[in-house]
Design a protein around this motif. Structure first.
Motif, PDB file in Angstrom:
ATOM      1  N   GLN A  24       4.975   2.901   9.819  1.00 23.76           N
ATOM      2  CA  GLN A  24       5.125   2.072   8.879  1.00 23.76           C
ATOM      3  C   GLN A  24       4.110   1.396   7.910  1.00 23.76           C
ATOM      4  O   GLN A  24       3.036   1.615   8.272  1.00 23.76           O
ATOM      5  N   LYS A  25       4.476   0.754   6.661  1.00 19.76           N
ATOM      6  CA  LYS A  25       3.420   0.184   6.030  1.00 19.76           C
ATOM      7  C   LYS A  25       3.318  -1.286   6.390  1.00 19.76           C
ATOM      8  O   LYS A  25       2.305  -1.723   6.582  1.00 19.76           O
ATOM      9  N   MET A  26       4.309  -2.044   6.132  1.00 14.90           N
ATOM     10  CA  MET A  26       4.046  -3.250   6.393  1.00 14.90           C
ATOM     11  C   MET A  26       4.741  -3.684   7.709  1.00 14.90           C
ATOM     12  O   MET A  26       6.087  -3.557   8.032  1.00 14.90           O
ATOM     13  N   THR A  27       3.782  -4.163   8.690  1.00 14.33           N
ATOM     14  CA  THR A  27       4.272  -4.405  10.129  1.00 14.33           C
ATOM     15  C   THR A  27       3.651  -5.881  10.610  1.00 14.33           C
ATOM     16  O   THR A  27       3.456  -6.568   9.894  1.00 14.33           O
ATOM     17  N   ASP A  28       3.767  -5.826  11.758  1.00 12.53           N
ATOM     18  CA  ASP A  28       3.229  -7.155  12.524  1.00 12.53           C
ATOM     19  C   ASP A  28       2.369  -6.675  13.886  1.00 12.53           C
ATOM     20  O   ASP A  28       2.595  -5.452  14.355  1.00 12.53           O
ATOM     21  N   PRO A  29       2.049  -7.457  14.574  1.00 17.09           N
ATOM     22  CA  PRO A  29       1.457  -7.059  15.693  1.00 17.09           C
ATOM     23  C   PRO A  29       2.286  -6.255  16.923  1.00 17.09           C
ATOM     24  O   PRO A  29       1.528  -5.801  17.712  1.00 17.09           O
ATOM     25  N   TRP A  30       3.456  -6.349  16.529  1.00 13.76           N
ATOM     26  CA  TRP A  30       4.565  -5.719  17.524  1.00 13.76           C
ATOM     27  C   TRP A  30       4.997  -4.360  17.170  1.00 13.76           C
ATOM     28  O   TRP A  30       5.702  -3.683  17.391  1.00 13.76           O
ATOM     29  N   GLY A  31       4.485  -3.932  15.742  1.00 14.80           N
ATOM     30  CA  GLY A  31       4.675  -2.737  15.190  1.00 14.80           C
ATOM     31  C   GLY A  31       6.229  -2.742  14.255  1.00 14.80           C
ATOM     32  O   GLY A  31       6.534  -1.791  14.020  1.00 14.80           O
ATOM     33  N   ALA A  32       6.887  -3.764  14.364  1.00 16.56           N
ATOM     34  CA  ALA A  32       8.150  -3.892  13.804  1.00 16.56           C
ATOM     35  C   ALA A  32       7.608  -3.497  11.999  1.00 16.56           C
ATOM     36  O   ALA A  32       6.611  -4.001  11.621  1.00 16.56           O
ATOM     37  N   GLU A  33       8.865  -3.161  11.572  1.00 17.93           N
ATOM     38  CA  GLU A  33       8.749  -2.817  10.068  1.00 17.93           C
ATOM     39  C   GLU A  33       9.320  -4.078   9.197  1.00 17.93           C
ATOM     40  O   GLU A  33      10.383  -4.696   9.567  1.00 17.93           O
ATOM     41  N   GLY A  34       8.345  -4.276   8.339  1.00 22.73           N
ATOM     42  CA  GLY A  34       8.643  -5.474   7.185  1.00 22.73           C
ATOM     43  C   GLY A  34       9.661  -4.690   6.136  1.00 22.73           C
ATOM     44  O   GLY A  34       8.997  -3.731   5.481  1.00 22.73           O
ATOM     45  N   PRO A  35      10.641  -5.128   5.850  1.00 23.72           N
ATOM     46  CA  PRO A  35      11.360  -4.700   4.493  1.00 23.72           C
ATOM     47  C   PRO A  35      10.645  -4.609   3.241  1.00 23.72           C
ATOM     48  O   PRO A  35      10.142  -5.712   2.785  1.00 23.72           O
ATOM     49  N   SER A  36      10.696  -3.518   2.548  1.00 32.15           N
ATOM     50  CA  SER A  36       9.907  -3.670   1.278  1.00 32.15           C
ATOM     51  C   SER A  36      10.474  -2.321   0.597  1.00 32.15           C
ATOM     52  O   SER A  36      10.555  -1.420   0.903  1.00 32.15           O
ATOM     53  N   SER A  37      10.822  -2.857  -0.803  1.00 33.51           N
ATOM     54  CA  SER A  37      11.323  -1.791  -1.766  1.00 33.51           C
ATOM     55  C   SER A  37      10.244  -0.608  -2.197  1.00 33.51           C
ATOM     56  O   SER A  37      10.477   0.365  -2.639  1.00 33.51           O
ATOM     57  N   VAL A  38       8.878  -1.196  -1.990  1.00 34.86           N
ATOM     58  CA  VAL A  38       7.644   0.055  -2.300  1.00 34.86           C
ATOM     59  C   VAL A  38       7.400   0.340  -0.733  1.00 34.86           C
ATOM     60  O   VAL A  38       7.241   1.702  -0.866  1.00 34.86           O
ATOM     61  N   GLY A  39       6.891  -0.348  -0.009  1.00 31.98           N
ATOM     62  CA  GLY A  39       6.308   0.056   1.336  1.00 31.98           C
ATOM     63  C   GLY A  39       6.937   1.133   2.010  1.00 31.98           C
ATOM     64  O   GLY A  39       6.564   1.936   2.628  1.00 31.98           O
ATOM     65  N   ALA A  40       8.403   1.106   1.921  1.00 33.65           N
ATOM     66  CA  ALA A  40       9.284   1.869   2.694  1.00 33.65           C
ATOM     67  C   ALA A  40       9.110   3.174   2.389  1.00 33.65           C
ATOM     68  O   ALA A  40       9.433   4.115   3.232  1.00 33.65           O
TER      69      ALA A  40
ATOM     70  N   VAL B 236       9.715   9.164  -2.344  1.00 35.96           N
ATOM     71  CA  VAL B 236       8.148   8.884  -2.022  1.00 35.96           C
ATOM     72  C   VAL B 236       7.912   8.157  -3.105  1.00 35.96           C
ATOM     73  O   VAL B 236       8.002   8.391  -4.316  1.00 35.96           O
ATOM     74  N   ILE B 237       7.195   7.113  -2.760  1.00 31.30           N
ATOM     75  CA  ILE B 237       6.152   6.482  -3.734  1.00 31.30           C
ATOM     76  C   ILE B 237       4.724   6.868  -3.321  1.00 31.30           C
ATOM     77  O   ILE B 237       4.238   6.624  -2.385  1.00 31.30           O
ATOM     78  N   PRO B 238       4.151   7.330  -4.370  1.00 32.28           N
ATOM     79  CA  PRO B 238       2.483   7.502  -4.323  1.00 32.28           C
ATOM     80  C   PRO B 238       1.708   6.332  -3.701  1.00 32.28           C
ATOM     81  O   PRO B 238       2.201   5.219  -4.061  1.00 32.28           O
ATOM     82  N   ALA B 239       0.514   6.701  -3.481  1.00 34.14           N
ATOM     83  CA  ALA B 239      -0.590   5.440  -3.453  1.00 34.14           C
ATOM     84  C   ALA B 239      -0.571   4.947  -4.822  1.00 34.14           C
ATOM     85  O   ALA B 239      -0.836   3.638  -4.899  1.00 34.14           O
ATOM     86  N   GLN B 240      -0.516   5.326  -5.972  1.00 37.74           N
ATOM     87  CA  GLN B 240      -0.580   4.841  -7.213  1.00 37.74           C
ATOM     88  C   GLN B 240       1.109   4.468  -7.296  1.00 37.74           C
ATOM     89  O   GLN B 240       1.968   5.047  -7.786  1.00 37.74           O
ATOM     90  N   GLU B 241       1.297   3.287  -6.869  1.00 38.10           N
ATOM     91  CA  GLU B 241       2.594   2.473  -6.653  1.00 38.10           C
ATOM     92  C   GLU B 241       3.358   2.190  -8.115  1.00 38.10           C
ATOM     93  O   GLU B 241       3.750   1.035  -8.396  1.00 38.10           O
ATOM     94  N   ARG B 242       3.482   3.302  -9.017  1.00 37.68           N
ATOM     95  CA  ARG B 242       3.949   3.033 -10.139  1.00 37.68           C
ATOM     96  C   ARG B 242       5.345   4.076 -10.425  1.00 37.68           C
ATOM     97  O   ARG B 242       5.789   3.958 -11.599  1.00 37.68           O
TER      98      ARG B 242
END
Length: 715
Positions: A431-447, A506-512
């Motif tokens: 996942q992109k946006m996470t936490d210490p336990w590995g859970a996924e944080g909702p994100s319209s870009v990061g997902a 997919v959203i590339p590393a260039q988030e545009r």
């Protein structure tokens, strides 16, 4: 006789031979001299000039007083944070929100795929907001002075005069001097390297008059995008208790919902701790000594022993920082007349200090380290490379490997496996946006980001290069294989063209770029190929056959998209260089050769034309801190050392390095550690080169004199 003479001649020759290498060997770099010529000096109350001590898992940021005396003054600059790896909190989910409320199904390449995004529908939006903000990292407490003026009024920061503060990175110590109404105060601040503790030694006549005290105050978490540790409202919503006190020590507890942590205080001179304002505890010296030593240890569990003394903390700090600076690599830019060399060396030294202090724990760090929350304090896995890959390149792989233990945890792996299964893929999707336990944080870009996926294989390869043995292969094999399984199952096979493509979705590393429309981003195509081929090498190293499906994907992966003699950001973006918005954010296409090595996919002349076009036309004022080392790495592999240095020192706001070494971005991001880590990775490449490179210092201008030792080549 001849043998005797021969033996004597041999002995004489041996003496000469043993002496010659000593004379011929290059003189080791005077590491202490290099580091200490970049001590940080502060003489004013600029809120961007705060200084930090810490150990990679815990950090304490101080103002000009050497403690956290004026947090409100610094909240708009570099805040006075006290953060840790373990200090997390979540507000009660009273409404019973479900993570599934963040899921939205997209039809991509003819099949439904669900992603956790920022859904806007009523009811679901509130659930998304909850799961984005919870859990969040805690600001653990403000430890500062209570300074009283002669008239009995509390001092404000404008009353602080005669400021002389110095951070010595070599020892990890902050020396602070200031005066209050003509009376001097001297403070020495140190951070323990094996316990989550900070300690100070204070010397001032104000201690004997009762006008200088020390206070610990617990703030309330904002659960907002940022947390500066200055929310003193909601007094009834949390609980602070002086649990125990005896001569020279006390134990405090702080409770927020189900989160509870402890602070052990210890002090040297006669003093008493008592409640002050809500959630504040004030240590009042007994007016018998002009010296006071105080230490504070923070922990998620009850602390039985006394907090480590100031002397013990200082000795530990000195020993551990000395060991750090004497290990691994070093670069000496001294002896150059070009003033840029001195500035680059300053950035390199202070970036080592900052990344060792903020990024050296057992979890991927957040982009603003252990200083203030950004994105709720959450780690971003696509940034982990920029935070930590440089440790291995600088000959300190053990620091990188400490953070890699997070990926080995069953709870984290279960989350990655569940994401892949939910979306119909094999293996583990990181996942992109996470936490210490590995859970996924909702994100319209990061997902929709995918470039974090190969990082796990890159890290494993760095570990193997440092320890090329069976134990390393065994340790990382499952992570490499499961990561590669997702990489191989993710591409979509276009039967009519006989090729595998990355995307759509997919959203590339260039988030545009819009996820639903985007496919075949250039950088990701190369990273996909490199990672899958590297995973095959891991099979071969263990005497296993190559995976046939992985080879099939490698053979049929789409070619790099290009038009008019340059590489496009993505095949779906023929207007990569004519649409102004596509000339902003990360110039990620450069990473296809620079961040990554030649894989057989890239054409050198095409990449050079792409580099020249981006250098000329990019909106560099709309970039991020790691874009400059990204550019420098490409320049190095293209044989453009002058451009590599120009990139690292480009005069752009997001490439600003403050006096304390932090990479300033903007008001809400006054520091950005991926910039510091990227700088170190780029400099390692510029000096040590890469596999197959025979040139000495390939990214350093030929007119410069640069000495280095202990650096490792990049792949």
């Amino acid at each position: 006789m001849e043998r005797g003479l021969g033996g004597e001649a041999t002995r004489l020759g041996f003496l000469l031979l043993t002496a010659l290498p000593l004379a011929a060997q290059p003189t080791p770099i005077d590491r202490q001299a290099v580091v200490e010529r970049h001590k940080v000096h502060v003489t004013n109350t600029d809120s961007l000039n705060s200084l930090t001590v810490g150990n990679g898992r815990f950090a304490f940021t101080a103002d000009v007083t050497g403690l956290q005396t004026f947090p409100l003054h610094y909240e708009k600059g570099l805040p006075l944070g006290t953060e840790s790896e373990w200090g997390w909190h979540r507000f009660s989910n009273k409404e019973g929100y479900k993570f599934d409320q963040s899921l939205r199904t997209y039809t991509l390449n003819g099949r439904p795929v669900s992603y956790s995004v920022q859904v806007k529908t009523p009811g679901n939006k509130e659930a998304v907001d909850y799961f984005r903000a919870n859990p969040h990292r805690l600001q653990l407490g403000n430890l500062g002075f209570v300074i009283v003026k002669k008239n009995g009024q509390p001092a404000i920061i404008q009353d602080i005069k005669d400021i002389h503060q110095e951070l010595n990175p070599w020892t990890g110590e902050i020396r602070s001097h200031f005066a209050m109404e003509g009376v001097g105060v001297d403070v020495l601040t140190v951070g323990h390297q094996t316990q989550d503790a900070v300690a100070v030694r204070v010397e001032s006549a104000l201690l004997k008059t009762g006008r200088l005290r020390v206070a610990l105050r617990f703030p309330f978490p904002t659960a907002a995008w940022a947390d500066m540790g200055t929310d003193y409202s909601h007094n009834e919503a949390h609980k602070s208790v002086l649990a125990a006190q005896q001569a020279g020590r006390a134990l405090l507890t702080h409770q927020l919902d189900t989160t509870r942590y402890f602070v052990a205080l210890a002090w040297s001179a006669p003093a008493k701790l008592a409640p002050g304002r809500p959630h504040e505890f004030v240590l009042t010296p007994g007016r018998v000594s002009a010296v006071l030593e105080v230490s504070a240890q923070f922990a998620p569990h009850k602390i039985i022993a006394a907090a480590p003394t100031f002397a013990a903390t200082r000795a530990n700090s000195r020993q551990q920082w000395l060991a750090f600076w004497r290990s691994g690599g070093a670069v000496d830019f001294g002896g150059n007349t070009d003033p840029r060399a001195a500035e680059l060396e300053r950035r390199v030294v202070l970036s080592q200090y900052l990344t060792r202090m903020h990024n050296a724990g057992s979890q991927p760090p957040q982009e603003t380290g252990l200083l203030l929350n950004s994105w709720y304090g959450r780690p971003h896995l696509e940034m982990h490379w920029w935070h930590a890959a440089h440790f291995a390149l600088w000959g300190r792989p053990e620091i990188l490997e400490k953070s890699l233990t997070w990926y080995a945890r069953p709870d984290v792996q279960a989350e990655a496996r569940a994401i892949a299964q939910r979306q119909g893929y094999a293996g583990w999707r990181w996942q992109k946006m996470t936490d210490p336990w590995g859970a996924e944080g909702p994100s319209s870009v990061g997902a929709f980001l995918i470039w974090q996926q190969p990082h796990t294989i890159y890290f494993a390869e760095e570990a193997y290069r440092a320890h090329p043995n069976a134990a390393t292969l065994k340790l990382y094999q499952e992570r490499v294989s499961q990561t590669a399984e997702f990489i191989a199952s993710y591409p979509f096979f276009e039967k009519e063209k006989g090729r595998y493509i990355l995307g759509k979705g997919v959203i590339p590393a260039q988030e545009r770029f819009k996820a639903e429309d985007t496919f075949n981003p250039t950088f990701e195509l190369v990273y996909w190929h490199w990672a899958l081929e590297t995973a095959q090498k891991w099979h071969e190293r263990q005497g296993q056959p190559r995976n046939a499906q992985w080879d099939n994907v490698l053979a049929k992966l789409a070619k790099l998209p290009e038009a008019n003699g340059v590489y496009l950001a993505a095949e779906s973006a023929p207007d990569s260089y004519s649409n102004p918005e596509y000339l902003t954010d990360h110039p990620a296409v450069l990473g296809a050769l620079g961040f990554l090595p030649a894989t057989g996919q890239q054409d050198l002349a095409t990449m050079r034309r792409t580099f020249d076009l981006i250098w000329q036309d990019w909106s560099w004022d709309k970039t991020w801190g790691w874009d400059f080392p990204l550019t420098a790495m490409t320049a190095t592999r293209l044989g453009l050392p002058e451009k590599a240095v120009d990139a690292l020192l480009m005069p752009v706001r997001t490439n600003t390095y403050l006096p304390n070494g932090h990479n300033y971005q903007e008001g809400r991001l006054p520091l950005y550690l991926p910039g510091n880590g990227g700088l170190l990775a780029a400099v390692a490449l510029m000096c040590a080169g890469y596999d197959g490179c025979q040139e000495e210092n390939p990214g350093i201008p030929k007119s410069w004199h640069v000495r280095w030792e202990g650096l490792q080549k990049m792949p």
